[in-house]
Design an enzyme around this catalytic site. Structure first.
Site, PDB file in Angstrom:
ATOM      1  N   HIS A 253      49.085  59.732  17.727  1.00 54.05           N
ATOM      2  CA  HIS A 253      48.725  61.052  17.207  1.00 54.05           C
ATOM      3  C   HIS A 253      49.323  61.285  15.826  1.00 54.05           C
ATOM      4  O   HIS A 253      48.815  62.081  15.049  1.00 54.05           O
ATOM      5  CB  HIS A 253      49.118  62.145  18.204  1.00 54.05           C
TER       6      HIS A 253
ATOM      7  N   GLU B   7      38.651  58.745  29.348  1.00 52.97           N
ATOM      8  CA  GLU B   7      39.707  58.035  28.604  1.00 52.97           C
ATOM      9  C   GLU B   7      40.655  57.293  29.535  1.00 52.97           C
ATOM     10  O   GLU B   7      41.648  56.724  29.100  1.00 52.97           O
ATOM     11  CB  GLU B   7      40.452  58.979  27.657  1.00 52.97           C
TER      12      GLU B   7
ATOM     13  N   ASP C 143      42.708  56.545  24.027  1.00 54.30           N
ATOM     14  CA  ASP C 143      43.417  56.403  25.300  1.00 54.30           C
ATOM     15  C   ASP C 143      42.740  55.389  26.209  1.00 54.30           C
ATOM     16  O   ASP C 143      43.406  54.693  26.972  1.00 54.30           O
ATOM     17  CB  ASP C 143      43.513  57.760  26.006  1.00 54.30           C
TER      18      ASP C 143
ATOM     19  N   CYS D  74      34.739  60.386  20.753  1.00 59.23           N
ATOM     20  CA  CYS D  74      35.571  61.188  19.842  1.00 59.23           C
ATOM     21  C   CYS D  74      36.886  60.472  19.508  1.00 59.23           C
ATOM     22  O   CYS D  74      37.731  61.029  18.839  1.00 59.23           O
ATOM     23  CB  CYS D  74      35.842  62.573  20.424  1.00 59.23           C
TER      24      CYS D  74
END
Ligand code: PEP
Ligand code: MG
Length: 618
Positions: free
Chosen positions: A206, A458, A482, A529
């Site tokens: 992140h 994910e 993920d 995404c």
């Protein structure tokens, strides 16, 4: 320092956001960022208080020693500065309050000290006076010294960035930066922050995602960066090339300055595509959506001409603050995005807190701790994260759902639930949505009763039980970041295994393909995404697998759009079929490279091809 340094020394790392930054290095002390927080048993309180006392005594001695070594001709301010720090150290607000916090909240010394530090700084900052705001910096510096002692380390280095000459900017160098740290540093350094380098971190951590969204060139996984770079070194951070040049000579500096100019021109060219609808060469429309982290990012989405927001990572609203956002504050944030997108879809993901995205200790305390909470999780990525966290804290979840539902009256809002693995999690999440709707009805507040609820794919368990998902959810979004992490058992934040983080691993590709195909058959829209969607090199493969919705960082959108215009779905389908038949990573990569070579010169990819594959290159 400069004369003895090697000129043009080069360090390698993983470039995670596009661009080049030139600036002065500022090395962040570990204790500025790595503060351990955990609960202690009642029986250990005395020990924890003793650790605090000991650390304070050591810093007292340290300051005294410093004062005694100040030369007689040193400016008077130096002694005054040390006296002030000594006074701060002895103030009961700093030395007594943390002891009380350890006793009352059963938390470790470092945690107590930082809670008190934030409280004091908040009080100072509330006073609109320059003298007092600079005092909060002094308090931070003193606490920094104590934290260092608690960690068993040497006295602290200055916490303040060096003085910058006119026009100079900073490149921060740290061991590890959590997403919350990056936000804070950006806030503190403002426009002076040119980019950052860290020794830890992976390409889809992140921290990397945030760097992209802040438009900050960044290099992660740079081994021994802090040993190789000295405070104040001039550095060139070449994020595209995955390198950092320390002390560049003037010729190299000039080359990079020219490249910065060229980048600007290239971006201006791309901007011409903004108003055009993305269609493949054979006329198939493709939706290009934006991933955003904060409401203000909606502006970037609009500027890039996005067809909507495909992923609003709502958890960033909850980070770096002691009090969690109220329902009204959240409503304002979500509604602002919904309104600004003017009817285009806005997918708001429910809180994905946990793993590398953590709430502050005070915010967690305010939720009321669960048994065992606050004790560091052994494997946070496999722990209480995302939907698991929300189901564990029902009020937190309900508050957010009410805020999102209320925002659905202001635009086209959809709800996306992260990290689902079990059918009962989907059902519980849906029950919470239903309860939130009932609560709003009781309050007579407006919302769109038909708001769509979707789920993220994910976790491999979800990708392998898709019928349960498509029958209960209105749309799916594949979180490849993920999905790769959990399929390959690779911590996406761990630079030690970053070379194994491979988005082209056949297992990953099979799961993505399976999800797209199942969604297609069930007429449930599927988007990607994760960072793969913004990687221009992968556009043809994903299109060939049947993907028609790509959601990515706005900075990547126009590059991918340019590529979509060049592609044909028929050729892309042939490429995908070839790739999906293969279990050989080299063959897969060659097929994809051949595909890109058939288009016009593809722009430099925003992400490196998986390092594991790069190593296999002939
Ligand atoms: C993902 O996992 O791919 C995703 C989009 O979610 P995040 O990166 O926020 O975990
Ligand atoms: Mg995810």
């Amino acid at each position: 320092m400069g004369e003895t340094r090697v000129i043009n020394a080069e360090l390698r790392g993983i470039g995670v956001a596009r661009g080049i930054a030139i600036g002065r290095a500022h090395l962040l002390a570990p204790s500025e960022l790595e503060i351990k927080q955990y609960n202690v048993q009642r029986a250990d309180v005395l020990h924890e208080v003793a650790r605090l006392n000991n650390a304070f005594s050591l810093v007292r001695a340290e300051l005294e020693e410093l004062r005694s070594t100040v030369s007689a001709d040193a400016p008077g301010e130096v002694k005054a500065f040390l006296d002030l720090h000594r006074m701060i150290l002895d103030d009961s607000l700093l030395c007594d309050a943390p002891r009380d916090l350890v006793r009352s909240r059963l938390i470790n010394a470092e945690w107590a000290l930082t809670i008190q530090l934030e409280e004091l700084c908040r009080q100072f900052d509330a006073i609109d006076d320059e003298y007092f705001s600079s005092r909060s910096l002094d308090v931070r510096q003193v606490v920094e010294r104590v934290l260092r002692r608690l960690a068993g380390g040497r006295p602290a280095v200055a916490m303040l960035p060096r003085q910058l000459a006119e026009g100079e900017r900073l490149v921060l160098v740290a061991h590890d930066l959590a997403p919350a740290d990056v936000l804070q540093l950006k806030e503190r350094a403002g426009v002076n922050l040119a980019g950052f380098v860290s020794e830890a971190g992976g390409p889809t951590s992140h921290t990397a995602i945030l760097a992209r969204s802040l438009g900050l060139p960044a290099l992660l996984g740079v081994a021994e960066a802090r040993e190789s770079i000295a405070e104040g070194d001039l550095v060139v951070l070449d994020s595209d090339g995955g390198r950092l040049i320390v002390n560049p000579d003037s010729a190299l500096l000039e080359t990079y300055r020219q490249r910065i100019q060229e980048e600007g021109l290239h971006r201006a060219e791309l901007r011409k595509l903004k108003g055009r609808i993305a269609r493949t060469a054979d006329g198939i429309p493709v939706q290009l959506l934006a991933n955003i982290e904060m409401p203000e990012d909606a502006r970037d989405a609009l500027e890039a001409g996005a067809d909507g927001v495909g992923l609003f990572r709502s958890e960033f609203l909850f980070m770096n603050r002691d009090q969690l956002p109220s329902e009204d504050e959240q409503f304002e944030a979500y509604a602002k995005v919904a309104r600004s997108m003017k009817g285009k879809p806005v997918v708001i993901r429910t809180l994905d807190i946990g793993a590398d995205k953590v709430l502050t200790s005070s915010a967690r305390l305010s939720l009321g701790m669960l048994p065992g909470d606050g004790i560091e999780e052994p494997n946070p990525a496999l722990g209480l994260r995302a939907i698991r966290y929300c189901l564990a804290y029902p009020e937190l979840f309900l508050t957010q759902l009410r805020a999102i539902l209320r925002a659905s009256s202001q635009g086209t809002v959809r709800i996306l639930v992260p990290m689902l693995a079990h059918v009962h999690e989907i059902e519980e999440a849906m029950a919470f949505v239903a309860r939130a709707k009932e609560q709003l009805k009781d309050r007579r507040q407006k919302f769109d009763a038909r708001v769509a609820v979707g789920g993220m794919i994910e976790v491999p368990a979800a990708a392998l039980t898709l019928p349960a998902f498509v029958s209960r959810l209105k749309f799916l979004s594949i979180g490849t970041n993920d999905l790769i992490q959990y399929t390959l058992a690779i911590d996406r934040n761990d630079s030690a295994v970053a070379h194994l983080y491979d988005h082209l691993h056949p297992a990953v590709l099979q799961l993505i393909h399976r999800t797209i195909r199942t969604g297609e058959k069930a007429r449930v829209p599927v988007s990607v995404c994760g960072e793969m969607a913004g990687d221009v090199v992968l556009a043809e493969l994903l299109l060939g697998m049947g993907l028609r919705q790509f959601s990515m960082n706005p900075s990547q959108l126009l590059t991918v759009k340019q590529r979509v215009f060049e592609l044909s779905t028929r050729t892309a389908a042939r490429l995908a079929a070839r790739v999906l038949r293969s279990h050989d990573p080299i063959e897969i990569r060659r097929a994809i490279e051949r595909g890109s070579a058939n288009g016009r010169a593809a722009p430099r990819p925003p992400l490196p091809v998986a390092p594991a594959l790069a190593q296999l290159s002939p």
